[in-house]
Motif scaffolding. Structure first.
Motif, mmCIF file in Angstrom:
data_model
loop_
_atom_site.group_PDB
_atom_site.id
_atom_site.type_symbol
_atom_site.label_atom_id
_atom_site.label_comp_id
_atom_site.label_asym_id
_atom_site.label_seq_id
_atom_site.Cartn_x
_atom_site.Cartn_y
_atom_site.Cartn_z
ATOM 1 N N ALA A 312 48.752 51.916 41.239
ATOM 2 C CA ALA A 312 49.503 51.619 42.463
ATOM 3 C C ALA A 312 48.837 50.489 43.243
ATOM 4 O O ALA A 312 47.669 50.178 43.052
ATOM 5 C CB ALA A 312 49.600 52.873 43.333
ATOM 6 N N ASN A 313 49.573 49.871 44.122
ATOM 7 C CA ASN A 313 49.157 48.829 45.075
ATOM 8 C C ASN A 313 48.022 47.908 44.596
ATOM 9 O O ASN A 313 46.969 47.828 45.229
ATOM 10 C CB ASN A 313 48.816 49.419 46.439
ATOM 11 N N PRO A 314 48.219 47.174 43.509
ATOM 12 C CA PRO A 314 47.168 46.259 43.042
ATOM 13 C C PRO A 314 46.890 45.109 43.997
ATOM 14 O O PRO A 314 45.782 44.570 44.023
ATOM 15 C CB PRO A 314 47.698 45.751 41.703
ATOM 16 N N VAL A 315 47.906 44.709 44.766
ATOM 17 C CA VAL A 315 47.706 43.722 45.828
ATOM 18 C C VAL A 315 48.393 44.230 47.084
ATOM 19 O O VAL A 315 49.349 45.004 47.010
ATOM 20 C CB VAL A 315 48.258 42.325 45.452
ATOM 21 N N VAL A 316 47.892 43.807 48.234
ATOM 22 C CA VAL A 316 48.459 44.249 49.508
ATOM 23 C C VAL A 316 48.629 43.038 50.420
ATOM 24 O O VAL A 316 47.819 42.105 50.393
ATOM 25 C CB VAL A 316 47.568 45.303 50.198
ATOM 26 N N PRO A 317 49.689 43.030 51.247
ATOM 27 C CA PRO A 317 49.880 41.912 52.178
ATOM 28 C C PRO A 317 49.023 42.091 53.429
ATOM 29 O O PRO A 317 48.975 43.171 54.024
ATOM 30 C CB PRO A 317 51.371 41.999 52.512
ATOM 31 N N ILE A 318 48.352 41.037 53.817
ATOM 32 C CA ILE A 318 47.580 41.015 55.060
ATOM 33 C C ILE A 318 47.892 39.700 55.755
ATOM 34 O O ILE A 318 47.474 38.635 55.282
ATOM 35 C CB ILE A 318 46.065 41.138 54.818
ATOM 36 N N GLY A 319 48.620 39.762 56.851
ATOM 37 C CA GLY A 319 49.053 38.541 57.500
ATOM 38 C C GLY A 319 49.977 37.767 56.571
ATOM 39 O O GLY A 319 50.907 38.316 55.985
ATOM 40 N N ALA A 320 49.672 36.503 56.387
ATOM 41 C CA ALA A 320 50.483 35.664 55.500
ATOM 42 C C ALA A 320 49.914 35.619 54.093
ATOM 43 O O ALA A 320 50.426 34.887 53.245
ATOM 44 C CB ALA A 320 50.561 34.257 56.080
ATOM 45 N N SER A 321 48.864 36.396 53.828
ATOM 46 C CA SER A 321 48.186 36.348 52.534
ATOM 47 C C SER A 321 48.346 37.661 51.777
ATOM 48 O O SER A 321 48.822 38.659 52.316
ATOM 49 C CB SER A 321 46.693 36.037 52.739
ATOM 50 N N ARG A 322 47.919 37.637 50.522
ATOM 51 C CA ARG A 322 47.923 38.835 49.674
ATOM 52 C C ARG A 322 46.528 39.034 49.130
ATOM 53 O O ARG A 322 45.933 38.103 48.577
ATOM 54 C CB ARG A 322 48.942 38.677 48.534
ATOM 55 N N ALA A 323 46.001 40.241 49.283
ATOM 56 C CA ALA A 323 44.626 40.538 48.889
ATOM 57 C C ALA A 323 44.587 41.522 47.742
ATOM 58 O O ALA A 323 45.472 42.354 47.576
ATOM 59 C CB ALA A 323 43.850 41.103 50.082
ATOM 60 N N ALA A 324 43.524 41.426 46.936
ATOM 61 C CA ALA A 324 43.232 42.393 45.880
ATOM 62 C C ALA A 324 42.085 43.275 46.361
ATOM 63 O O ALA A 324 40.932 42.844 46.346
ATOM 64 C CB ALA A 324 42.844 41.674 44.593
ATOM 65 N N PRO A 325 42.369 44.496 46.827
ATOM 66 C CA PRO A 325 41.298 45.358 47.340
ATOM 67 C C PRO A 325 40.593 46.104 46.201
ATOM 68 O O PRO A 325 41.228 46.528 45.231
ATOM 69 C CB PRO A 325 42.037 46.343 48.261
ATOM 70 N N LEU A 326 39.289 46.278 46.355
ATOM 71 C CA LEU A 326 38.488 47.075 45.429
ATOM 72 C C LEU A 326 37.565 47.958 46.260
ATOM 73 O O LEU A 326 36.719 47.444 47.005
ATOM 74 C CB LEU A 326 37.653 46.189 44.505
ATOM 75 N N ILE A 327 37.724 49.266 46.150
ATOM 76 C CA ILE A 327 36.874 50.184 46.890
ATOM 77 C C ILE A 327 35.798 50.731 45.966
ATOM 78 O O ILE A 327 36.094 51.431 44.991
ATOM 79 C CB ILE A 327 37.679 51.349 47.492
ATOM 80 N N CYS A 328 34.571 50.412 46.231
ATOM 81 C CA CYS A 328 33.380 51.001 45.619
ATOM 82 C C CYS A 328 33.437 51.055 44.093
ATOM 83 O O CYS A 328 33.228 50.055 43.418
ATOM 84 C CB CYS A 328 33.140 52.387 46.223
ATOM 85 N N TYR A 329 33.750 52.209 43.534
ATOM 86 C CA TYR A 329 33.702 52.434 42.091
ATOM 87 C C TYR A 329 34.616 51.486 41.330
ATOM 88 O O TYR A 329 34.333 51.152 40.161
ATOM 89 C CB TYR A 329 34.087 53.890 41.811
ATOM 90 N N GLU A 330 35.683 51.034 41.966
ATOM 91 C CA GLU A 330 36.629 50.139 41.302
ATOM 92 C C GLU A 330 35.991 48.804 40.943
ATOM 93 O O GLU A 330 36.521 48.061 40.115
ATOM 94 C CB GLU A 330 37.849 49.914 42.200
ATOM 95 N N GLN A 331 34.847 48.491 41.551
ATOM 96 C CA GLN A 331 34.146 47.252 41.229
ATOM 97 C C GLN A 331 33.338 47.368 39.945
ATOM 98 O O GLN A 331 32.948 46.342 39.364
ATOM 99 C CB GLN A 331 33.231 46.873 42.400
ATOM 100 N N LEU A 332 33.073 48.586 39.492
ATOM 101 C CA LEU A 332 32.251 48.803 38.300
ATOM 102 C C LEU A 332 33.073 48.824 37.019
ATOM 103 O O LEU A 332 32.514 48.691 35.929
ATOM 104 C CB LEU A 332 31.472 50.114 38.423
ATOM 105 N N ILE A 333 34.363 49.039 37.121
ATOM 106 C CA ILE A 333 35.229 49.118 35.956
ATOM 107 C C ILE A 333 36.139 47.891 35.920
ATOM 108 O O ILE A 333 36.205 47.141 36.896
ATOM 109 C CB ILE A 333 36.029 50.433 35.944
ATOM 110 N N VAL A 334 36.843 47.707 34.829
ATOM 111 C CA VAL A 334 37.495 46.427 34.589
ATOM 112 C C VAL A 334 38.975 46.409 34.951
ATOM 113 O O VAL A 334 39.481 45.437 35.525
ATOM 114 C CB VAL A 334 37.299 46.006 33.118
ATOM 115 N N TRP A 335 39.701 47.478 34.637
ATOM 116 C CA TRP A 335 41.156 47.384 34.766
ATOM 117 C C TRP A 335 41.688 47.193 36.181
ATOM 118 O O TRP A 335 42.706 46.518 36.359
ATOM 119 C CB TRP A 335 41.856 48.568 34.091
ATOM 120 N N PRO A 336 41.056 47.726 37.239
ATOM 121 C CA PRO A 336 41.635 47.466 38.569
ATOM 122 C C PRO A 336 41.685 45.987 38.936
ATOM 123 O O PRO A 336 42.698 45.507 39.448
ATOM 124 C CB PRO A 336 40.716 48.258 39.508
ATOM 125 N N ILE A 337 40.600 45.251 38.656
ATOM 126 C CA ILE A 337 40.593 43.836 39.038
ATOM 127 C C ILE A 337 41.552 43.041 38.160
ATOM 128 O O ILE A 337 42.264 42.141 38.640
ATOM 129 C CB ILE A 337 39.163 43.253 38.989
#
Length: 387
Positions: A312-337
């Motif tokens: 779910a929600n691989p990118v999110v809108p913030i203002g006029a931009s779109r961000a790819a959020p990674l919370i903690c453990y998601e930075q250690l594995i490959v598929w979320p990014i």
């Protein structure tokens, strides 16, 4: 007879060294992990390949036992058990797919890499050599990922010395011109040093201190200020009113970690707060297995644990931009990014709460991995951690 044991012992020792150095937390040392496929491929038996895989993975994840012991305020044994259990998937995949047929080896290694990238094995797919792609091919994006994949396949063939020399040349060139990812314009990540109290101490004084910190960043010109995972504790209407009121007369937007609790469990989220109110921006796709994500509870009719929103929600809108959020453990594995990059976000936001990793390299590894992926896809990066 001595030589029969010396070669396997050297391979295992080398795999441990590769795991330790490659995953030391220094982004420019990530390519050392490329030694693993070479060692795996030149093992003469399936057993030695399994031991090489175990040595590499356990060395790369060496901070886990101490971190778990700190998190649960317990002795080292639960952490050791989790450390060994986490390695089983990695070792099993590389054990089953190892082959002594050189013609099949590149395909088998590629298949192992894919299996360890995506769920279910990708849930504990740490320390994958593909993470070094951003160091060797900065700015190349999906082409860089493809060349990296081809390089990894080449490292498990008889031509591996030539492939290794070529990759080493790219590594040296990249290191010579290396610069860290830039911050997006108008953004600021705030690192905190509040230890285990962050997210647990929910008093008004704590919130006011963090509000003052955000105001300080905003006064320096930041329009978007990012706070670490769990910074706000439980996300409630009271907390929302307090923070919304604090920014009612300005243009700053706060992006902060919080927990949304209900009768069946909780979500690890990022919320966005501005003068118009607060809203849930992102729900964590992959919480930490074991300590947070506990799917077995539902098997026994129990509730609790963090929910995994997986894809779910691989990118999110913030203002006029779109961000790819990674919370903690998601930075250690490959598929979320990689899932996020399929949607071509404007930048990456990486947050974490690593108080329990004191004395280990886990937070440094998270930062290095996030930096590497941002460099591969030429994306600005915002990082906010609590330690």
């Amino acid at each position: 007879m001595c030589r029969d044991y010396l070669r396997p012992a050297l391979l295992i020792f080398a795999s441990i060294a590769v795991g330790v150095v490659g995953w030391s937390g220094h982004v420019l040392l990530l390519p050392v992990a490329l030694g693993f496929p070479v060692l795996w491929s030149i093992a003469h038996t399936r057993l030695v390949a399994a031991l090489v895989s175990a040595g590499y993975f356990l060395a790369a994840a060496r901070g886990l036992p101490q971190g778990v012991a700190t998190f649960y305020s317990s002795d080292i044994w639960p952490g050791l058990l989790l450390w060994l259990c986490a390695s089983l998937g990695f070792v099993a995949v590389h054990l089953v797919l190892w082959t002594n047929k050189e013609s099949l080896r590149p395909f088998r290694y590629f298949l192992a890499a894919v299996i360890m990238t995506i769920p279910p094995f990708g849930i504990t797919g740490w320390a994958l050599p593909i993470t070094a792609a951003g160091v060797l091919f900065p700015g190349w994006g999906w082409w860089g990922l493809g060349f990296m994949t081809a390089g990894l396949a080449g490292l498990v063939t008889r031509m591996w010395p030539a492939v290794a020399i070529a990759l080493a040349g790219l590594w040296l060139w990249s290191a010579a011109i290396w610069t860290d990812p830039k911050l997006p314009e108008g953004w600021q990540g705030v690192d905190l040093e509040m230890g285990a109290s962050l997210g647990r101490e929910a008093g008004l004084h704590r919130h006011r201190d963090m509000i003052a910190t955000v105001h300080g960043a905003a006064s320096d010109g930041a329009r978007f200020v990012v706070l670490p995972e769990s910074a706000l504790g439980f996300w409630t209407p009271t907390v929302e009113r307090l923070w919304t009121g604090a920014f009612s007369d300005g243009d700053a937007t706060v992006i902060a970690g919080a927990t949304v609790l209900d009768a069946t469990g909780y979500d690890n989220v990022l919320v966005a707060i501005d003068r118009n109110g607060g809203s849930i921006l992102y729900r964590g796709r992959m919480p930490v297995p074991g300590s947070m994500w506990q799917p077995w509870r539902s098997w026994f009719g129990e509730s609790g644990g963090a929910r995994a929103d997986f894809f779910a929600n691989p990118v999110v809108p913030i203002g006029a931009s779109r961000a790819a959020p990674l919370i903690c453990y998601e930075q250690l594995i490959v598929w979320p990014i990689l899932q996020s990059m399929l949607h071509d976000p404007d930048f990456v936001v990486a947050v974490g709460n690593g108080w329990w990793t004191e004395g280990t390299s886990i937070v440094a590894i998270q930062r290095a991995a996030a930096t590497g992926w941002a460099k591969l896809f030429a994306k600005p990066l915002v990082i906010a951690f609590n330690t």
